[in-house]
Design an enzyme around this catalytic site. Sequence first.
Site, mmCIF file in Angstrom:
data_model
loop_
_atom_site.group_PDB
_atom_site.id
_atom_site.type_symbol
_atom_site.label_atom_id
_atom_site.label_comp_id
_atom_site.label_asym_id
_atom_site.label_seq_id
_atom_site.Cartn_x
_atom_site.Cartn_y
_atom_site.Cartn_z
ATOM 1 N N ASN A 7 -0.666 3.434 3.604
ATOM 2 C CA ASN A 7 -1.693 3.726 4.103
ATOM 3 C C ASN A 7 -1.126 4.236 5.857
ATOM 4 O O ASN A 7 -0.922 3.740 6.997
ATOM 5 C CB ASN A 7 -2.630 3.411 4.473
ATOM 6 C CG ASN A 7 -4.148 3.996 5.609
ATOM 7 O OD1 ASN A 7 -4.150 5.159 6.352
ATOM 8 N ND2 ASN A 7 -5.069 3.570 5.284
ATOM 9 N N ARG A 91 -2.628 7.779 1.803
ATOM 10 C CA ARG A 91 -3.463 8.462 1.822
ATOM 11 C C ARG A 91 -3.825 9.122 2.974
ATOM 12 O O ARG A 91 -2.911 9.421 4.414
ATOM 13 C CB ARG A 91 -4.497 7.024 2.359
ATOM 14 C CG ARG A 91 -6.146 7.178 2.798
ATOM 15 C CD ARG A 91 -6.083 6.273 3.465
ATOM 16 N NE ARG A 91 -8.003 6.610 4.241
ATOM 17 C CZ ARG A 91 -8.327 6.368 5.379
ATOM 18 N NH1 ARG A 91 -7.487 5.433 5.860
ATOM 19 N NH2 ARG A 91 -9.135 6.160 5.899
ATOM 20 N N HIS A 180 -13.959 8.993 3.960
ATOM 21 C CA HIS A 180 -14.081 7.677 2.804
ATOM 22 C C HIS A 180 -14.686 7.916 1.315
ATOM 23 O O HIS A 180 -14.813 7.684 0.455
ATOM 24 C CB HIS A 180 -15.567 6.932 3.362
ATOM 25 C CG HIS A 180 -15.452 5.933 4.782
ATOM 26 N ND1 HIS A 180 -17.199 6.259 5.144
ATOM 27 C CD2 HIS A 180 -14.589 5.735 5.554
ATOM 28 C CE1 HIS A 180 -16.263 5.554 6.514
ATOM 29 N NE2 HIS A 180 -14.800 4.919 6.868
ATOM 30 N N ARG A 241 -18.623 5.171 17.571
ATOM 31 C CA ARG A 241 -18.854 5.656 17.398
ATOM 32 C C ARG A 241 -20.709 6.654 17.615
ATOM 33 O O ARG A 241 -21.052 5.149 17.052
ATOM 34 C CB ARG A 241 -18.869 6.507 16.466
ATOM 35 C CG ARG A 241 -16.932 6.702 16.467
ATOM 36 C CD ARG A 241 -16.801 7.962 15.104
ATOM 37 N NE ARG A 241 -15.342 7.830 14.629
ATOM 38 C CZ ARG A 241 -14.444 7.066 13.827
ATOM 39 N NH1 ARG A 241 -15.398 7.155 12.524
ATOM 40 N NH2 ARG A 241 -13.644 6.851 13.849
ATOM 41 N N GLU A 387 -9.777 1.386 -2.313
ATOM 42 C CA GLU A 387 -9.368 2.630 -1.804
ATOM 43 C C GLU A 387 -8.204 2.172 -2.475
ATOM 44 O O GLU A 387 -7.360 3.863 -2.749
ATOM 45 C CB GLU A 387 -9.126 2.575 0.158
ATOM 46 C CG GLU A 387 -10.834 3.158 0.520
ATOM 47 C CD GLU A 387 -11.433 2.674 1.407
ATOM 48 O OE1 GLU A 387 -11.085 2.027 2.235
ATOM 49 O OE2 GLU A 387 -11.175 4.091 2.319
#
Length: 402
Positions: A7, A91, A180, A241, A387
């Site tokens: 990743n 990823r 996601h 965010r 993940e």
Amino acid sequence: MKVLVVNCGSSSVKYTLFEMEAEKRIAWGIVECIGLPEAYYNRQSAGAEEKKDSVKVTNHMAAVELIIKDLMDGETGNIKSIDEIAIVGHRIVHGGDKFSKSVLVSEEVKDGLKKCFTIAPLHTPGHYEGILAVEKMLPGIPSVLVFDTAFHQTIPDYAYMYALPYDYYEKDHIRKYGFHGTSHNYVSQRAAAMLGKPTNELKIITAHLGNGSSLAAIEYGKVIDTSMGFTPLQGVMMGSRCGDIDSAIIPYLINANKELADPEALNVLLNKKSGLVGISGLSADMRTIVKAVAAGNKKAKLAFEMLCYSVKKYISTYFGILNGADALVFTAGIGENSPSVREHICRNLSALGIEMDIDKNNEPSGAERFVSTENSKVKIMIIPTNEELMIARESKRVLTNE
Ligand code: ADP
């Protein structure tokens, strides 16, 4: 069969080496602060102590070289030859409209990924660097790209389109992509296993609540909507965010603040200075917010309540568009670890058949579990996301054409 999952972020390379027969992690770690005067290398092998070093790593190539050499170290390594790695799974955050499912890396695929640079400038260049580094360090070993956006490809057009002039969809590819996806996919599969039914018989709402957060409405195994959009900015309030805001605020802010005429400054404001940290003025980290709430900090309380409220609104909406749900799943850093956030979100949702067992919710545990009452129509579940394992499975599937 061994699968290496990597990743590559803009300044970090995370990795996990899996033995796929038992789906067990053999070794994992991260190189952080790549390109800074001091980088860090933290890694661990199953059954061994964690090792931490300060290292000098100027780019992704050097980071991957460090990792591969370490994995092959004669004394402490995990593999004797690179040929033991059957495939590398990368990823990839954004597949844009080019990639709707996992693909084996080829020159054509790399060119396609380059075209995603503009759509996800923060992530894609790092991914690209990582692919080149793996190709150089592991010559002859195939790589597969697994996209965060792929699981959301089943969202219907009326849900993924924005009501802007159609030209912008055609010309600039402006649409909801969602993120996601690998996590939503993994936890929905685990939820189905825990409920003893196949995913195609279940309606599930998944809430991935971490630094970045998104929810997905999954109908019989297919995502029909998700809260993040063209970028990860849309949706619920997050650590830094803002999530959903009235879009007219943007031109208004630009007119009122000269420094915000620069798109980069606007991006920083909305992505890095908003959310929990923007409201509380304290931190983007939920642990700090929870502590400050307990200490009576009013802005922290407001930030906490705003985040929970925004998640609750999406759960209610998704309950509506799914026409009911069998399960509500919490995952990721906040979803897995914050009883108070989960409790706040689920409070007063009994009209939807969502009833939390507060004692179960408060029990400290890192395991997959149910936290709803016996009578709750919707099962509330906590499922640690994985993940990396999902990417490893997907890589194996692509390699073996399963
Ligand atoms: P990322 O999006 O970076 O992968 P994570 O899934 O690791 O994020 O989630 C990070 C968030 O989880 C942070 O806001 C952190 O404060 C929060 N978190 C982790 N542990 C706890 C906890 N025990 N209580 C509350 N929040 C927690």
